[in-house]
Design a protein around this motif. Structure first.
Motif, PDB file in Angstrom:
ATOM      1  N   ALA A 163      43.584  39.734  31.233  1.00 32.48           N
ATOM      2  CA  ALA A 163      42.923  39.983  32.511  1.00 32.48           C
ATOM      3  C   ALA A 163      41.417  40.029  32.336  1.00 32.48           C
ATOM      4  CB  ALA A 163      43.419  41.301  33.106  1.00 32.48           C
ATOM      5  N   HIS A 187      42.703  32.497  35.957  1.00 32.78           N
ATOM      6  CA  HIS A 187      42.030  33.426  36.861  1.00 32.78           C
ATOM      7  C   HIS A 187      42.855  33.589  38.130  1.00 32.78           C
ATOM      8  CE1 HIS A 187      38.912  34.949  39.638  1.00 32.78           C
ATOM      9  NE2 HIS A 187      38.357  35.455  38.564  1.00 32.78           N
ATOM     10  N   GLN A 202      44.886  41.793  36.392  1.00 38.43           N
ATOM     11  CA  GLN A 202      43.550  41.234  36.609  1.00 38.43           C
ATOM     12  C   GLN A 202      42.985  41.626  37.974  1.00 38.43           C
ATOM     13  OE1 GLN A 202      41.712  36.774  37.061  1.00 38.43           O
ATOM     14  NE2 GLN A 202      43.416  37.007  35.662  1.00 38.43           N
TER      15      GLN A 202
END
Length: 364
Positions: A211, A304, A31
């Motif tokens: 991601a 996240h 990510q």
């Protein structure tokens, strides 16, 4: 089969044949690379093409976006609505001068192509589902991470997401001082299987859908996966990029205009900041509760790399934006704080105060 199955750590996103990667063993690391424009993600999107001299004017007459006169190479987005204004299909749109390319969620390609084919009548258009012929690769920033890779074929076409700003004729209900989509620089290339295989066999960094999904949620970017059988575009703030409010008539336009000009959407999307203390993540479809009362449904969730566990949920318009909500995952009750995207007062006549962000995220 996904070309990226040859990469170490490949974990498929689903059991469907040819499913793209969910991750390659390190979702958060992938990510970070993806957010910085240093990795490419295989998206596995559906690809539908429309050719013929009437293609743009025809699509303009049956979908929500202004497409007549769309310049070659300019990207936009459009929706197919039912008679009541509910979302049936959604497509990312770019015309190469001879063909309109429609990129949609994989499960929607065949239904979209079938519906379009049924609407051709005597017009000079041809519709084809080309999903099996091409791959779709995404990245952030202008230069593709694989630009230095020797490829057998160049990208067939490239789509640039318009989400970073309100498109002409559109409207954004979000009332935040800094919209998290303002630095959303997603690009999607349609490539041949040979090109996809060459990138997979190279040393270029890659990322999985976990991601991408986390970055999408953080940017409040809606997709068809956030919609259900009752969704109208206003509820997801989709007027921002996929609806032209002053174009001519199309199916569902009356509802779009009436809700926007005279009322408020019956539901609204919010971002949820989920408590990660128990290391469980509620899945899409999980009921969102206020006490013992269901007030909405989770449409997307992810972890996240900066914000932690987050999600998008569609809730009742009347829900108190300050209320703490709960969701249950694996018999664990997870609390959630709301961040308003579409406010309860959303509409053309609303005077909504600008609100501070709970957690602004900038890509670097």
């Amino acid at each position: 089969m996904s070309a990226f199955v040859v990469r170490d750590g490949f974990v498929a996103a689903s059991d469907a044949p040819g499913a793209p990667a969910a991750h390659f063993g390190n979702p958060l690391g992938e990510q970070r690379l993806l957010a910085r424009g240093r990795a490419v993600v295989g998206l596995g999107l559906g690809v539908v093409t429309v050719s013929g001299p009437d293609r743009l004017s025809w699509l303009n007459s049956i979908t929500s976006q202004q497409l007549t006169g769309l310049p070659t190479g300019v990207s936009t987005e459009t929706l197919v609505l039912d008679q009541s204004g509910r979302v049936e299909h959604a497509a990312r749109v770019v015309d190469d001068g001879a063909v309109v390319w429609l990129l949609t969620e994989p499960q929607d390609a065949a239904p979209l192509a079938a519906w379009l084919d049924s609407m051709r009548f005597m017009l000079r258009v041809e519709v084809a589902d080309r999903s099996a012929d091409f791959a779709t690769l995404g990245w952030f920033g202008e230069a593709a991470p694989f630009a230095s890779t020797v490829l057998p074929d160049p990208p067939v076409v490239e789509w640039v997401d318009p989400w970073a700003a309100v498109t002409p004729g559109g409207w954004s209900y979000a009332a935040q001082e800094a919209h998290p989509g303002s630095d959303w620089t997603l690009r999607i290339a349609v490539v041949t299987p040979g090109t996809s295989a060459a990138i997979a066999a190279s040393d270029e960094p890659v990322a999985g859908l976990l991601a991408y999904e986390a970055l999408r949620i953080a940017a409040w970017r809606p997709t068809l996966s956030d919609a259900d059988e009752r969704t109208i575009p206003h509820e997801l703030d989709w007027l921002r990029s996929a609806v032209h409010l002053t174009k001519g008539c199309y199916r569902g336009q009356e509802t779009v205009a009436k809700v926007h000009n005279l009322g408020h959407p019956p539901r609204r999307v919010v971002q949820l900041h989920l408590d990660g203390s128990d290391a469980v993540l509620p899945a899409p479809g999980t009921p969102v509760m206020l006490g013992d009362k269901e007030v909405g449904r989770l449409s997307a969730s992810a972890v996240h790399h900066e914000l932690g566990p987050i999600g998008l949920a569609v809730v009742k318009r009347s829900l108190d934006p300050t209320a703490t909500l709960t969701l249950t995952a694996d018999d664990v009750v997870v609390t959630a704080a709301q961040e308003t995207i579409v406010p309860p007062e959303a509409g053309a006549t609303a005077n909504v105060p600008r609100l501070p962000r709970l957690g602004a995220v900038k890509r670097s």
